[in-house]
Write an enzyme that holds these catalytic residues in place. Structure first.
Site, PDB file in Angstrom:
ATOM      1  N   GLY A 165     -10.153  13.262  -0.945  1.00  0.00           N
ATOM      2  CA  GLY A 165     -10.768  14.437  -1.537  1.00  0.00           C
ATOM      3  C   GLY A 165      -9.855  15.071  -2.572  1.00  0.00           C
ATOM      4  O   GLY A 165      -8.682  14.712  -2.712  1.00  0.00           O
TER       5      GLY A 165
ATOM      6  N   HIS B   5     -16.660  29.732  -6.207  1.00  0.00           N
ATOM      7  CA  HIS B   5     -16.103  28.404  -5.953  1.00  0.00           C
ATOM      8  C   HIS B   5     -16.978  27.334  -6.598  1.00  0.00           C
ATOM      9  O   HIS B   5     -18.114  27.590  -7.004  1.00  0.00           O
ATOM     10  CB  HIS B   5     -16.008  28.130  -4.448  1.00  0.00           C
ATOM     11  CG  HIS B   5     -14.840  28.799  -3.785  1.00  0.00           C
ATOM     12  ND1 HIS B   5     -14.858  30.128  -3.401  1.00  0.00           N
ATOM     13  CD2 HIS B   5     -13.613  28.321  -3.439  1.00  0.00           C
ATOM     14  CE1 HIS B   5     -13.694  30.437  -2.839  1.00  0.00           C
ATOM     15  NE2 HIS B   5     -12.926  29.362  -2.849  1.00  0.00           N
TER      16      HIS B   5
ATOM     17  N   LYS C 240     -18.504  23.238  -2.335  1.00  0.00           N
ATOM     18  CA  LYS C 240     -17.966  23.947  -1.174  1.00  0.00           C
ATOM     19  C   LYS C 240     -19.106  24.207  -0.198  1.00  0.00           C
ATOM     20  O   LYS C 240     -20.150  24.751  -0.571  1.00  0.00           O
ATOM     21  CB  LYS C 240     -17.304  25.261  -1.597  1.00  0.00           C
ATOM     22  CG  LYS C 240     -16.678  26.023  -0.433  1.00  0.00           C
ATOM     23  CD  LYS C 240     -15.852  27.203  -0.919  1.00  0.00           C
ATOM     24  CE  LYS C 240     -15.275  27.988   0.250  1.00  0.00           C
ATOM     25  NZ  LYS C 240     -14.386  27.169   1.099  1.00  0.00           N
TER      26      LYS C 240
END
Length: 283
Positions: free
Chosen positions: A18, A172, A176
């Site tokens: 990630g 964000h 997310k």
């Protein structure tokens, strides 16, 4: 705190492929006192690949695996005799659906978890704190690894003494999973430590679009979440009073900004004998 055991700190990274996991691996490999010993990721087709080659770091002789417990067991056995102040560390940037199980598994194997994945409920945090204390394993749940964010939270808590109206907005990237962010919730909790109420109604409000005024906490604080591609991690706290507003804002431009906080947590978590919540507890 117990003095840490000399030698590099063994680190297992969950969520290795990630965006945050990759940055953590780069930081761990570049630091003189940490050593990557495990890379956990569930990306299809990557099992057994060398994580260093996948991230363009050269061969690290650490194979990607989806076997979390196997990695924790191996890391634990490799440093079984380390004693207090020693042991391996798990850095987790995965998904809210699995973070509780990952954290509990790490504690069970005697591996110190440093958790950057948000989404743990207050009840889960309380259960993990009890488990970590009983196991005498240091653990750290860090909603945000940025030192600048810690400073914003401290400033917001101080300003709350003088203002009765406040709203928080976090922004964000659109991958997310949880909202509001753990960082925003932590900021609200710090503000609420004063024990006062905020945002007393001035009119009878009516939302023509449900939720447009954000989520309201028991204290009256309102929290808003924005999700867009191009964003990384941002937060704004706005206080209002007659004739003025006072705004605090923190912007993360690159994920590398989190790495000093990650490494600080890795270095200090092994000296704990229970769970701490928030980077400010380690500064």
């Amino acid at each position: 705190m117990t003095s840490p055991i000399p030698g590099p700190i063994p680190v297992v990274v969950a969520g290795a492929l990630g965006r945050m996991g990759a940055e953590v691996i780069k930081a761990v490999c570049a630091a003189p006192d940490t050593e990557l010993v495990g890379a956990i990721d569930t990306t299809a087709g990557k099992e057994g690949a060398d994580i260093g080659l996948e991230l363009g770091l050269g061969e690290l002789e650490v194979a990607i695996t989806a076997d979390l417990e196997g990695s924790l067991c191996a890391a634990s056995q490799a440093v079984r005799q380390a004693g207090p102040g020693g042991g391996a560390v798990l850095v987790d940037f995965t998904h809210p659906k699995v973070v509780y199980e990952h954290t509990r598994a790490a504690i069970a194997y005697g591996v110190h978890p440093v958790i950057g994945t948000t989404g743990l409920s207050p009840e889960q945090l309380a259960e993990l704190a009890v488990f970590a204390e009983k196991a005498s394993v240091g653990a750290a749940v860090i909603p945000n690894f940025s030192v600048g964010m810690v400073l914003l939270q401290q400033a917001a808590a101080a300003a709350a003494r003088f203002y009765d109206f406040a709203e928080l907005t976090e922004l964000h990237h659109n991958r997310k999973a949880d909202a509001p962010s753990g960082t925003c919730l932590k900021t609200a909790e710090l503000i609420e430590e004063l024990g006062k109420s905020f945002n007393a109604p001035q009119v009878e409000e009516h939302e023509t679009l449900a939720g447009c005024r954000g989520g309201q906490r028991d204290s009256g604080l309102r929290l808003h979440s924005v999700r867009l591609p191009g964003l990384v991690a941002h937060q704004e706290v706005m206080f209002g009073a007659p004739g003025e507003t006072y705004t605090l804002r923190h912007d993360t431009i690159e994920r590398s900004a989190f790495m000093p906080g990650v490494l600080l947590s890795v270095r200090r978590v092994r000296s704990l004998s229970g769970l701490v919540y928030g980077l400010e507890r380690l500064l």
